[in-house]
Scaffold this active site. Structure first.
Site, PDB file in Angstrom:
ATOM      1  N   GLU A 128       3.193  -5.094   3.896  1.00 29.49           N
ATOM      2  CA  GLU A 128       2.915  -4.123   4.954  1.00 29.49           C
ATOM      3  C   GLU A 128       1.899  -4.698   5.933  1.00 29.49           C
ATOM      4  O   GLU A 128       0.992  -5.428   5.543  1.00 29.49           O
ATOM      5  CB  GLU A 128       2.366  -2.845   4.317  1.00 29.49           C
ATOM      6  N   ARG A 173      -1.569  13.726  -6.646  1.00 29.39           N
ATOM      7  CA  ARG A 173      -2.528  14.112  -7.680  1.00 29.39           C
ATOM      8  C   ARG A 173      -3.828  14.522  -7.006  1.00 29.39           C
ATOM      9  O   ARG A 173      -3.949  14.470  -5.783  1.00 29.39           O
ATOM     10  CB  ARG A 173      -2.795  12.938  -8.621  1.00 29.39           C
ATOM     11  N   LYS A 208       8.144   3.128  -2.607  1.00 29.08           N
ATOM     12  CA  LYS A 208       7.630   3.007  -1.240  1.00 29.08           C
ATOM     13  C   LYS A 208       8.724   2.982  -0.175  1.00 29.08           C
ATOM     14  O   LYS A 208       8.556   3.570   0.900  1.00 29.08           O
ATOM     15  CB  LYS A 208       6.776   1.741  -1.127  1.00 29.08           C
TER      16      LYS A 208
END
Length: 695
Positions: A200, A294, A116
Site C-alpha cells: 500500500e 473490535r 484487505k
C-alpha cells in the site's frame, strides 16, 4: 443481560471488562496462560481457568480451549477484548455454533474487513476514499516487488489479515524490499496464522484520525466522534486524544459520514473503529486505512469526553438491547488524552524489555484522571505478550488542562523493575511542537533526539536524595540484622564508615552517559556532608516506613519516593520521575555488546533466522540474526566488520538476555573493514521490525 461472562484476554482490557461486567451484576470468568497464573485479571475475576502454556498460540489464541472452558464454566458470552481472537471470524462462528454470544460483530463483517482486497473494494463501492494498494494473487517476492514499483515508494507492506501493526513494514526504496517482505511474512504468519501480504502507498506526514462507531441489532448506528492517534513509534500509537483539533468542520463531518457508510456497507454490529489518514494541510483529503472490528486500546478518551461506557454499550448491544442513546443525544465536553505506558527502552529504539515489577505506585484516580492498569507488584513481564503495562487518561476543560494533568500523573508514577517509557511520554507531552498542535505521524521520528533521554546528569538534589536513601536503607537493614544477632552491639553491625580521630568517609558512584558521577559522603553523627558535582551540601534525612525519604539539604526541605531494583534507582520527586544507575563492579552489564567482537542478546527470545555461518565475512550493520520476542522481530546486526568465528545458536533456539550469540573476529584491514583501533567501543545495532499500531 448475561449471567456469566468469559473474558478471553489478559492485561488491562481484561481487568476493565471484568470490572464493568461485575458492576452490571454478571459473574466473570478469566482464562490465563502459565505466564499469567498470578496476573491481576485472574485475581479480579470470580473464576479463573488455566488455558495452556505461555506462548499465545498455545493459550490465548487457542479458540477450542477457550470454548471448552466456556462450556465447562457455563458462560453465556465471551468478550474477546482486543488482540488475540477479537478479530477471528472462525472463532466468532464457533461461538455461534455452540450458542455462546461473541461480544463483537458478525463473522461475515470480521472476515470482510480482515480480507484487505475485499474490504478496499467494499469501501470504494461505499464511496469511502482509499489509498492506492495491491494484493498480488501470486504472493511471490517478484510480484510483491512489482506492485511496490507500480505504486511508487515509499510503501507499506501489511498482512492481509489482522491489525495492531503485526507484520507491518515501511519500505522506502527497492533495496529494502525483499528483506522487509520476508520479515513481514514471518511475523504475520506467527502472529496471525496467515502470511498473505498487501502493498500500500505510504502517505508521508499525515495525521492518523479514527472515528468510533456503534450499531445495534435494529440497524441503528451512531458515531461517537473522532480521536487523533498521530503520535506513534514503529507505526504503533502511544498518545491519543479526543477531539482531534485543527480539523476543518467540513472534513470532520465528512469523516463521520464516511465511517457510518463503511459500517452500513458491511452490516456491522457493535463497537468498531474506522481509521483514516488525513493529509496535514489547510484543505486536507482523507483516505480509509482500515476498520478495526473490535474495541480499541484508546477507547477511554472517547468515554471521558462523552460520559459513555463503551464496554457497557458492547454488553448491552450484544445481549439484544438497543443503543443506549441516539446520535442527537450524544455530545462531548472538554478534552481527553491517553498515554500508553510500556516496558521498553526508548533510547534503544523502543526495545521492549522483560522483568519482574518490584514496586508499582500510581496516582490516585480523581475527577479528570483515570488509570487503566493490567499489572500489579510481583508480576513478571514476559517475552510472550505485548509490553503494555497500563494507560493513564487525563481530561480537562481544554487541551492545556488535560496535558498538565497527564504530565503530573506521569511524574507521580513509580515503576521499579523493567525500564519504562514514562520519561519519554512526559517529553512528548512537553515538546513545544506538540503543545502547539504541530504534529502528524512523523512527529516522533522528526523530534527523536529531543525526545530521548538527554545526556545531562541528574541534579545535585536528586543525587543527594538517592545517596541518602541508599545510606538509610543500608542502616535499616543493619539494624534489623543486629536485632536478630546474638550480639546486637557488635561493631560488625556498624555502617557509618567509622574512622579513628576523623569523620568516616565513603564514596558512591552513579553511571551516566559515558561518564561516572561520584558523590563523597562524610558521616557526621546525625547528619551528612555530601560532596556533590555542584559543591558541598549539609544534609539530614529520615526514611519513613512507606519508603518515603524526607530530607533537609542545606536550607531546602525535600521528599521523594525511591524504589530500587538491582543497580537501578527510580526516584519520584516534585512531580517528576528520574532513573539513576549505580556504578558498581557487580552491576549487570547494560550494553548490547561486550567489547568489539562478542554479540550479546539484548533480551530473551527465540532465534527465527540465522543469516551467517562460521567463516562468513560481514561488514558493520550486516544482519546476523533475527530474534523474536514480545510479538515483535528484532534484527541483530554486526557491530563491526569481521569474520564470524563462533555462532552459538540455530533457528528455533530460545535464548536468555545477555547471552553471547556469536563472536566476530575483527579485521585489521581498513580497506575492507573498520579497523579495531578506529573506535574505542561499539554497540550491537538492533533494527526493529517496523509494525503498525497495536490498535
Amino acid at each position: 443481560m448475561f449471567k456469566k461472562l468469559l473474558i478471553a484476554n489478559r492485561g488491562e482490557i481484561a481487568c476493565r471488562v471484568i470490572r464493568t461486567a461485575r458492576r452490571l451484576g454478571m459473574s466473570t470468568v478469566a482464562v490465563y496462560s502459565d505466564a499469567d497464573q498470578d496476573a491481576l485479571h485472574t485475581r479480579l475475576a470470580d473464576h479463573a481457568f488455566r488455558i495452556g502454556p505461555a506462548p499465545a498460540r498455545e493459550s490465548y489464541l487457542d479458540g477450542a480451549a477457550i470454548l471448552r472452558i466456556a462450556r465447562q464454566s457455563e458462560t453465556d458470552a465471551i468478550h474477546p477484548g482486543y488482540g488475540f481472537l477479537a478479530e477471528d471470524a472462525r472463532f466468532a462462528r464457533a461461538c455461534a455454533r455452540q450458542s455462546i454470544v461473541f461480544i463483537g460483530p458478525p463473522p461475515g463483517a470480521i472476515r470482510l474487513m480482515g480480507e484487505k482486497t475485499a474490504a478496499l473494494q467494499r469501501m470504494r463501492e461505499a464511496e469511502v476514499p482509499t489509498l492506492p494498494g495491491s494484493i498480488p494473487t501470486e504472493q511471490s517476492d517478484s510480484a510483491l516487488r512489482a506492485a511496490a514499483v507500480r505504486i511508487g515508494y515509499p510503501v507499506l507492506i501489511k498482512p492481509c489479515r489482522g491489525g495492531g501493526g503485526k507484520g507491518m513494514r515501511l519500505v522506502r526504496d527497492d533495496a529494502e524490499f525483499l528483506a522487509a517482505a520476508a520479515a513481514a511474512r514471518r511475523e504475520a504468519g506467527a502472529a496471525l496464522g496467515n502470511d498473505t501480504l498487501l502493498v500500500e502507498k505510504y502517505l508521508e506526514g499525515a495525521r492518523h484520525i479514527e472515528v468510533q462507531i456503534f450499531t445495534d441489532r435494529a440497524g441503528n448506528a451512531v458515531h461517537l466522534f473522532e480521536r487523533d492517534c498521530s503520535i506513534q513509534r514503529r507505526q504503533q500509537k502511544v498518545i491519543e486524544e479526543c477531539p482531534a483539533l485543527g480539523l476543518p468542520a467540513a472534513v470532520r463531518e465528512a469523516l463521520y459520514a464516511a465511517a457510518l457508510r463503511a459500517s452500513s456497507a458491511i452490516e456491522y454490529l457493535g463497537a468498531g473503529t474506522v481509521e483514516f489518514l488525513v493529509e496535514d494541510r489547510k484543505q486536507p483529503k482523507f483516505y480509509f486505512l482500515e476498520m478495526n472490528t473490535r474495541l480499541q486500546v484508546e477507547h477511554p478518551v472517547t468515554e471521558q469526553v462523552t460520559g459513555q461506557d463503551l464496554v457497557e454499550w458492547q454488553l448491552r448491544v450484544a445481549s439484544g438491547e438497543p443503543l443506549p442513546c441516539p446520535q442527537s443525544a450524544l455530545s462531548r465536553t472538554g478534552h481527553a488524552i491517553e498515554a500508553r505506558v510500556y516496558a521498553e527502552t526508548p533510547e534503544r529504539g523502543f526495545l521492549p524489555v522483560i522483568g519482574r515489577i518490584r514496586a508499582l505506585e500510581l496516582p490516585e484516580e480523581e475527577p479528570g484522571l483515570r488509570i487503566d492498569a493490567g499489572v500489579s507488584v510481583g508480576e513478571e513481564i514476559s517475552i510472550h505478550y505485548d509490553p503494555l503495562l497500563l494507560k493513564i487518561i487525563a481530561s480537562g476543560a481544554d487541551r492545556g488542562q488535560a496535558i498538565a494533568r497527564l504530565v503530573r500523573a506521569l511524574g507521580d508514577c513509580t515503576i521499579a523493575g523493567p525500564p519504562t517509557n514514562l520519561g519519554f511520554l512526559t517529553r512528548v507531552l512537553s515538546h513545544p511542537a506538540y503543545l502547539a498542535q504541530r504534529f502528524n505521524t512523523s512527529f516522533i521520528p522528526e523530534h527523536l533526539s529531543a525526545l530521548l533521554t538527554d545526556s545531562k546528569q541528574p541534579s545535585d538534589e536528586i543525587l543527594a536524595l538517592s545517596v541518602l536513601y541508599l545510606l538509610l536503607t543500608r542502616d535499616r537493614a543493619a539494624e534489623q540484622c543486629a536485632r536478630r544477632s546474638s550480639d546486637p552491639h557488635s561493631p560488625w553491625h556498624t555502617r557509618s564508615a567509622w574512622r579513628l580521630n576523623t569523620f568516616g568517609r565513603e564514596q558512591l558512584a552513579f553511571a551516566g552517559d559515558g561518564e561516572t558521577v561520584h558523590v563523597v559522603v562524610e558521616h557526621r553523627g546525625d547528619r551528612y556532608r555530601l560532596v556533590l558535582p555542584g559543591g558541598t551540601r549539609e544534609a539530614r534525612a529520615r526514611l519513613e516506613l512507606d519508603g518515603t525519604i524526607v530530607a533537609r539539604i542545606d536550607d531546602h526541605n525535600l521528599s521523594a519516593r525511591i524504589a530500587r531494583d538491582a543497580d537501578r534507582l527510580t526516584v519520584r520527586c516534585a512531580g517528576a520521575c528520574h532513573e539513576l544507575h549505580l556504578a558498581t563492579p557487580l552491576a549487570r552489564p547494560r550494553a548490547l555488546t561486550l567489547g568489539r567482537s562478542r554479540v550479546i542478546a539484548p533480551m530473551p527470545g527465540k532465534i527465527l533466522v540465522r543469516n551467517v555461518q562460521n567463516g562468513d565475512m560481514v561488514r558493520e550493520g550486516d544482519p546476523l540474526l533475527v530474534l523474536e520476542a514480545m510479538k515483535m522481530e528484532h534484527t541483530i546486526s554486526a557491530p563491526s566488520g569481521g569474520k564470524v568465528v563462533d555462532v552459538k545458536f540455530k533457528p528455533g533456539d530460545v535464548v536468555e538476555a545477555d547471552v553471547e550469540l556469536l563472536v566476530l573476529e575483527s579485521q585489521s584491514s581498513p580497506a575492507s573493514f573498520e579497523s579495531s583501533s578506529s573506535r574505542s567501543s561499539s554497540k550491537t545495532s538492533v533494527s526493529h521490525a517496523r509494525r503498525r499500531r497495536r490498535s
